[in-house]
Structure formats: C-alpha cells, structure tokens
Design an enzyme around this catalytic site. Structure first.
Site, PDB file in Angstrom:
ATOM      1  N   ASP A  96      -5.015  14.714   2.784  1.00 34.27           N
ATOM      2  CA  ASP A  96      -4.082  14.784   1.650  1.00 34.27           C
ATOM      3  C   ASP A  96      -4.251  16.100   0.896  1.00 34.27           C
ATOM      4  OD1 ASP A  96      -2.738  12.426   2.004  1.00 34.27           O
ATOM      5  OD2 ASP A  96      -3.944  11.272   0.600  1.00 34.27           O
ATOM      6  N   SER A 120      -3.661   6.327  13.882  1.00 33.37           N
ATOM      7  CA  SER A 120      -4.701   7.164  14.486  1.00 33.37           C
ATOM      8  C   SER A 120      -4.922   8.399  13.612  1.00 33.37           C
ATOM      9  CB  SER A 120      -4.280   7.587  15.895  1.00 33.37           C
ATOM     10  OG  SER A 120      -4.242   6.474  16.760  1.00 33.37           O
ATOM     11  N   SER A 163      -8.073   4.665  -2.056  1.00 32.78           N
ATOM     12  CA  SER A 163      -8.903   3.531  -1.628  1.00 32.78           C
ATOM     13  C   SER A 163      -8.839   3.338  -0.119  1.00 32.78           C
ATOM     14  CB  SER A 163      -8.412   2.247  -2.314  1.00 32.78           C
ATOM     15  OG  SER A 163      -7.084   1.952  -1.905  1.00 32.78           O
ATOM     16  N   HIS A 164      -9.916   2.817   0.420  1.00 29.46           N
ATOM     17  CA  HIS A 164      -9.943   2.343   1.807  1.00 29.46           C
ATOM     18  C   HIS A 164     -10.790   1.074   1.824  1.00 29.46           C
ATOM     19  CE1 HIS A 164      -9.259   3.817   6.130  1.00 29.46           C
ATOM     20  NE2 HIS A 164      -8.124   3.908   5.485  1.00 29.46           N
ATOM     21  N   ASP A 183      -6.452   8.700 -10.555  1.00 31.99           N
ATOM     22  CA  ASP A 183      -6.948   7.331 -10.726  1.00 31.99           C
ATOM     23  C   ASP A 183      -6.784   6.518  -9.460  1.00 31.99           C
ATOM     24  OD1 ASP A 183      -4.301   5.795 -10.762  1.00 31.99           O
ATOM     25  OD2 ASP A 183      -3.975   7.177 -12.411  1.00 31.99           O
ATOM     26  N   HIS A 204     -10.125  -2.580   2.167  1.00 29.77           N
ATOM     27  CA  HIS A 204     -10.110  -3.632   3.191  1.00 29.77           C
ATOM     28  C   HIS A 204     -10.590  -3.144   4.556  1.00 29.77           C
ATOM     29  CE1 HIS A 204      -7.275  -6.648   0.946  1.00 29.77           C
ATOM     30  NE2 HIS A 204      -8.389  -6.385   0.307  1.00 29.77           N
ATOM     31  N   ASN A 240      -3.747   6.238  -6.761  1.00 26.19           N
ATOM     32  CA  ASN A 240      -3.591   5.187  -5.769  1.00 26.19           C
ATOM     33  C   ASN A 240      -3.675   3.838  -6.461  1.00 26.19           C
ATOM     34  OD1 ASN A 240      -5.729   3.565  -3.506  1.00 26.19           O
ATOM     35  ND2 ASN A 240      -3.639   4.041  -2.976  1.00 26.19           N
ATOM     36  N   HIS A 279       0.816  -1.212   0.000  1.00 28.35           N
ATOM     37  CA  HIS A 279       0.000   0.000   0.000  1.00 28.35           C
ATOM     38  C   HIS A 279       0.851   1.263   0.000  1.00 28.35           C
ATOM     39  CE1 HIS A 279      -3.615   2.395   0.767  1.00 28.35           C
ATOM     40  NE2 HIS A 279      -2.882   3.097   1.609  1.00 28.35           N
TER      41      HIS A 279
END
Length: 749
Positions: free
Chosen positions: A126, A323, A103-104, A510, A106, A548, A55
C-alpha cells in the site's frame, strides 16, 4: 462444466447462483441483477462478492467515517487524504511521508505465521503504490490471556511471521503494542503499520487514466492460496470450533516482495507509470475495478494472459485470488518496452493483460468469451451502504456505575511495594523483548529510537537530520467503559508519545477493530468511537489520512473490547534533538508535568489485581494535551530534557520503573503532597509526563510550563541502584528487572 459467459447469462436468467455462500445478502444479489439488467456471470458474482464484502466496501461504516472528512481540520500538511491506498503528508524540505495501519486479524488466527506475514506484506505494498520507499513498520497486537493455550499457539506464530517477513524485506520494526485480554481469545488483533518516504513530485495514484494505455500485471504468479482471502475471512464472525479456513489465507514470499519493491522504485524513478495499484484484498477484482473506476472509466482485460502457478484455476478463482507480491500498473504504450525491461532486469515477471478505454465498462475476456461486463464504479465504489441500527448497550449504565472505588487498596509501604512489582511483571506492562528481539530494529541504519521507547523515530534526510516519529495506541478497556472518550484517549496517548520524543504531531491513521456490526450494541460503540476520534482530531488539528475498519472480531456472541487503534505521526526537524525515555544522568531533577486526579477505573491496577472493569475512564482534556505537547516539543528543541516519558497504563509507578530500567539508573522520589500515595502512584490520569532535567535547565522547563499553563512538580532526583519512593519504599533495580523481564519467557519458552 461449461463457461458461464455474459451471453449465457442473458439467456439463462433463472440459473441458481450461490450468492449466499459468497457472503451476499438476497437484496444485494437483487441489486446486482438490477445494475446489470440480467443475472451476473459466475465471474461477475465473484467480483461483486469480494468487493462488496465488509472488508473491502466499508458498507456498515461509511456513514460514520464521513465525519473524518466533514470535521477535518484546516491544515496545509495533507497532500493526499482518504480514498487512496494511503495518506500523504508534507514534512518539509520537499519531503513527503505516507503512512497507514491495517488489520489482518482473522487470517492471523487461522494461520498465525502466514496471516501476520502477509499483513506486513500488504501494508508495505500500500505504501509502495503511493510512490514511496517503505522505511519502517510497526505492529499493534492483541491476544487472549497470556496463559491460555490458544495464545501459546497464536502469539509465537504471529511474532515469527511479522519478524520473518519484515526482516527479510530489510525494514526496521520500530514500535507497536502487545496487549492481553480475555476478549481477544479466539480473535487476536494483528494490525500492521508502514511508513514510506518520497519527494513531493514522486506521488503516485491508483487510477487508470488515458484510453489506449496498457494494463500490466507484474510480480508473483497467481495461485490458489488466498482465494476469498481477507475479503471473506474479515467479513464474518468465527464459530466456536476454531480455525478451519486455512486455504483462504495468503502465502507470502518476502524475498519476492523485496525485489518487487526495488523494481517498482526504479520504474517510478524512470516515470513509467500513470497509475498503479497493489493486489491485496480482493486481488485482481479490486485492482481492475478500482483503477478503471478512478480513471478513464473503462478497461478491457484478457484473463488468459495472467501468469498462473496453478493451471487448473477457474476464471472466478483467478479474479478472487489474493496471492501476494503482485502489482498492476497503467503504462503509456510508448513506455511499455522500458517498463518490461526494468522488470526483466529485476527478474520480475510482467505481462500486458489489458488496455484502458473510455467505454465506462470493465470487460474481462477468458478463452475468447466475455465473462465480465460491468460498470466498474458499481463494483468498486458504489456498493451497498448500510445505516445499521445502534443503541447504547443495556449493561452500559451498570458497567459505568461499578467503579473501582469499592476495591481494596494497598495501604502500607510493603503493600505498595508489592503492587509496583506485580504490575511491572503483569502481561500488559512487562518487558516485551521476548517479542521485539525477533524484529530487526536498526536495518537501513536510520532508526533513531525504537521499542520500548514511547515512539519510533526514523531519519528521513541524512544531511539535515529531518525525521519522523510514529506511535500507535489504544486502551480497549477505556473504550469499553466509554467509546467516545476511549477513542480520544487513544488519540491523546499516541499524540503525547510522539511529542515526548520532541516531534510535532502532524497526522493520524487508524485501525478500528470491533465486533459484529449486526449487533446494535457493537455498532453504538463504533459510532461513538468514530465520533470521538473525529472530534478529537479536529480539536488537536491532526487530520485523519486514512486507515482501516475491521468488523466481526468476535466468536459467537463474545465480541472483543472495542479497540480503535490510533497511529500518530510527527515531524522532527533534526532527529539529533530527540529525547529518549530512560533516565540518563545522575543528579538530574525529575519533574512531573500535568495534573493527577483519582482516576483508577479501567486501570491496569484494577485489571491485574482485581480482574475488575467498570466505572468511567480518565477525563479527556485535549487542550491540556496540546499544552503538554507544546512544552515537550519546545523543551526538546531547546535541549533542556535529558529524558521524557509519557504516563499512561500503570501510572506514575510504571513510568518510573520503565525510566529506571531503560539504562539501569535508579531514582529517589518524593510523591507530591496532597495526594494519597496509592493514587499518586497508580492513577492513570491523562495529559501527564515525567521528564528529567539537568539542574541548569530546571527553571527553563518551569518557564515553558508556566507559559503553556502546564502544572509542574519536582518529585525527585536521578541516581542510585534502586527506585526509592518517599522514605519507606525501596526496590532494587535487580528486583525490578527480574519482575519486569521474567513474565513472557516463562509463559512462552
């Protein structure tokens, strides 16, 4: 347990370390020992493990992603490109816009609410770190079948998390997608996009320059939630047993982030930072190594100073914790007091945790002992790079040979009518307001268009009306049939959606979602998709600003459809010229722009009616896309369109349904001659749009189309209380609306 320091690491080379449990391969562990000239301390091992994860390091994708730079179009709009937290483009009048999608996936499967919420929080930070005020978010989502039990577990939580976090931040959610397919069962895709606005002079970068400058950690306290977090969760596949890693999922506090945003913007306005980085994936490990690696090359950090929510955390856990709502800034000594004063004003905790130096080393101190002493570039930017083997899947030829031409088709008017209604109510094409009504679309007061329109549009400058349009798209079925063409079709649709609102497409971000890179077939899909996207962006002259890669989206041996989500941003000199999707005026002429061919492989009709996937996707003609976009943008600038809507999933039939239902105005349509009615209604040929035009502007549109070589056909008239097609198909708007709107509430109530 005694503290594992650099000194003890030098004298105990044979200590067994759990590198495999942290996701490191034997050769990677050996390389770390070679870099350091000794075994790593437990803190160093923790840092390398999260920063060298798939990642964070992009170790399987770097060799392919280079194409976005090598094939980048020559353009003067790009102000900050790949490599920073987000790309920045010039939109004119001294304004710049930054946007990015990530992406998040999982974490959102393991803990749907917090996974999705912190996905929004992370992408917003970001954008914030670039010096911009976040102004809008979007959410491309993918789930398993709508009627699957696990979809009913995951989807409501994800939607609530996106809405809960975004609404509390006061950011409008202006668009996205919701797609259902069996391959996403157990691997939902939760992608999040944010757009931010700044002046040219306000751009900030993630680098720790200036020896003697202070390193300040500010925002929320560090806790045990999110240890390993997305850096670990997104770097391996799930087994078939389902969610089991809840402690790894971060816990968000949107109110803390809202205060942090305002605090940062005041700090930026006072010009108090020389570099800034958010603490997202890999937490403090990422922030310290990336800042020092991109700056003066050295940094010393006193880990004892990090404010903790849990005093029992070990130093390794502090370095790995993800965190939320935390930032790391590099501040000149003379400006530290002013920085801390602003943080105090906003009740944001801030602590000087270290100092920049030119040693070329990152050193971390804990309880008076050195627990980290590494060259930061080796952690942040010089991780392993794999040229994974890839090959065309063994079933690809058979898949492409199995075309939709063998499938039974509706032939009578009654069968065509029933098919229109069935598709209008299908999970992928039905009304999504059960979801989108949970998002605030209009907070801040600058939203001009939002879902279900083709693209979200926000005003940037209230005086001039300058604004931007953003759309995200991807058809995973097309990418499965041909990943090169599928990626280009995703780009083309997002590009077309932006142009349909009257915006000139400017730049791309993307989010490349795929299965395991250790599967040569998946890696072939990825390589082909990247090649297709890079070639497409070069031809359309829209640079990739960043994005990502999300790998390991599979359960056991079952990978998701290759899903290269593409976001396109366009600029509108004046948002008052934007063109809505829905029909507006009785009596307007309906024009079909572009050519329709018999292209039904991978279509929504084949998927919904027959459960079929095979053949080849629609033909890609990027020159035709450019020409169509030119007509749409010029027509919007001249004010000749009442409405404009791109055609994609579901073809002309679904496009007409959506145009009619948007404002409750019907249409009378005569399908073009020379085409079978079924093909005319359900083909998913690209580079097409339908526009409605007042009578006095019809010939102007035809002139635009002729000038750009775009086929134009008059197909009908706006008006009435039904959608009537030819002389024998008629569906009342009430029947259309019932079919279109009932699906999600019935499944999710």
């Amino acid at each position: 347990m005694s503290l594992d320091t650099v000194k003890s690491a030098e004298t105990t080379p044979d200590v067994t370390q759990p590198y495999a449990d942290l996701g490191l391969k034997p050769d990677e562990y050996a390389r770390i020992r070679e870099i350091l000239g000794r075994r790593p301390t437990s803190c160093e091992l923790a840092m390398y493990s999260v920063m060298w994860s798939e990642h964070c390091s992009y170790k399987s994708s770097k060799v392919h992603l280079r194409q976005f730079g090598e094939k980048a179009p020559q353009t003067d709009v790009l102000m900050v490109g790949m490599g920073e937290n987000a790309g920045v483009v010039d939109i004119g009048d001294g304004y710049a816009v930054t946007f990015k999608v990530e992406s998040h996936n999982h974490p959102s499967y393991v803990e749907p609410y917090q996974g999705a919420a912190t996905g929004i929080g992370g992408i917003v930070r970001d954008i914030l770190t670039m010096g911009a005020r976040p102004v809008a978010v979007m959410d491309p989502l993918r789930f398993g079948p709508l009627d699957a039990e696990d979809t009913r577990r995951v989807l409501p939580g994800v939607v609530a998390g996106i809405g809960g976090y975004g609404n509390c931040l006061g950011l409008p959610n202006i668009g996205g997608e919701v797609v259902f397919d069996p391959t996403y069962l157990g691997n939902p895709l939760v992608n999040a996009l944010c757009v931010g606005v700044m002046k040219h002079d306000d751009i900030k970068l993630a680098k720790a320059s200036g020896p003697g400058n202070q390193v300040i950690l500010f925002g929320a306290r560090t806790g045990g939630d999110g240890i390993g977090g997305v850096s670990v969760l997104a770097s391996e596949t799930f087994d078939a047993e389902g969610p089991s890693k809840r402690p790894s999922v971060q816990v968000g506090d949107p109110f803390a982030e809202k205060v942090l945003i305002e605090c940062c913007l005041e700090i930026f306005a006072a010009d108090l930072v020389v570099g800034i980085q958010d603490l997202g994936g890999a937490g403090l490990s990422c922030a310290t190594t990336e800042l020092s690696s991109a700056g003066a090359g050295g940094m010393h950090v006193v880990l004892d100073r990090v404010p903790l929510r849990d005093s029992t955390l070990a130093p390794e856990e502090i370095l790995m914790s993800e965190s939320q709502e935390r930032m790391c800034a590099i501040v000149e000594p003379s400006k530290v007091d002013a920085f801390l004063e602003i943080c105090s004003k906003w009740d944001v905790e801030a602590v000087v945790i270290g100092e920049v130096n030119d040693s070329g080393r990152l050193t971390v101190e804990w309880r008076g002992e050195t627990v980290v002493d590494v060259p930061p570039r080796t952690v942040a930017h010089e991780g392993p790079v794999y040229e994974r083997p890839y090959e065309r899947p063994a079933d690809q030829d058979a898949l492409q040979a199995d075309t939709a031409s063998r499938l039974p088709r509706p032939a009578t008017a009654a069968e065509l009518r029933a098919t229109i209604l069935r598709l209008a109510g299908s999970p992928n094409l039905c009304d999504k307001s059960w979801i989108t009504s949970q998002y605030d679309r209009y907070v801040l007061g600058n939203t001009v268009l939002a879902m279900p329109d083709d693209a979200g549009v926000v005003r940037v400058d209230e005086e001039s009306g300058l604004g931007v349009a953003v759309s995200t798209d991807c058809n995973g079925r097309f990418a499965r049939l041909d990943p090169y063409a599928g990626a280009q079709l995703a780009l083309a649709e997002a590009y077309r959606n932006v142009a349909a609102k009257g915006a000139r497409p400017l730049a791309v971000t993307d989010c490349l979602n795929f299965g395991s890179p250790e599967d040569p077939g998946v890696m072939w899909q990825f390589a082909e998709a990247v090649r297709g996207l890079a070639d497409g962006c070069l031809e359309l002259e829209v640079p990739v600003t960043g994005g990502n890669v999300s790998f390991y989206n599979q359960t056991g041996e079952t990978a998701i459809l290759p899903t290269p989500v593409v976001g396109v941003l366009g600029v509108l000199p004046d948002v008052r010229t934007r063109v809505p999707m829905g029909f507006v005026n009785d009596g307007d002429t309906i024009l079909l722009l572009g050519d329709t061919r018999e292209e039904l492989d991978g279509s929504e009709w084949a998927h919904v009616v027959h459960g079929h996937l095979g053949g080849t996707p629609p033909m890609v003609d990027l020159e035709a896309e450019r020409s169509l976009a030119a007509v749409l943008v010029e027509g919007a600038e001249q004010g000749v369109f009442s409405s404009a809507h791109d055609l994609s999933e579901g073809g002309l039939a679904q496009g007409l349904v959506e145009c009619c239902l948007a404002n409750g105005i019907g249409a009378r349509v005569e399908l073009p001659t020379g085409l079978d009615a079924f093909v005319a209604l359900f083909s998913e040929s690209a580079a097409r749009a339908i526009v409605s035009v007042p009578a006095q502007h019809r010939y102007a549109v035809e002139a635009f189309a002729e000038m750009h070589g775009v086929t134009v056909a008059e197909i009908g008239t706006v008006g009435g209380g039904s959608l009537r097609i030819n002389a024998d198909i008629e569906i009342s708007l009430s029947d259309l609306r019932e079919a279109h709107t009932a699906t999600l509430p019935a499944a999710l109530a």
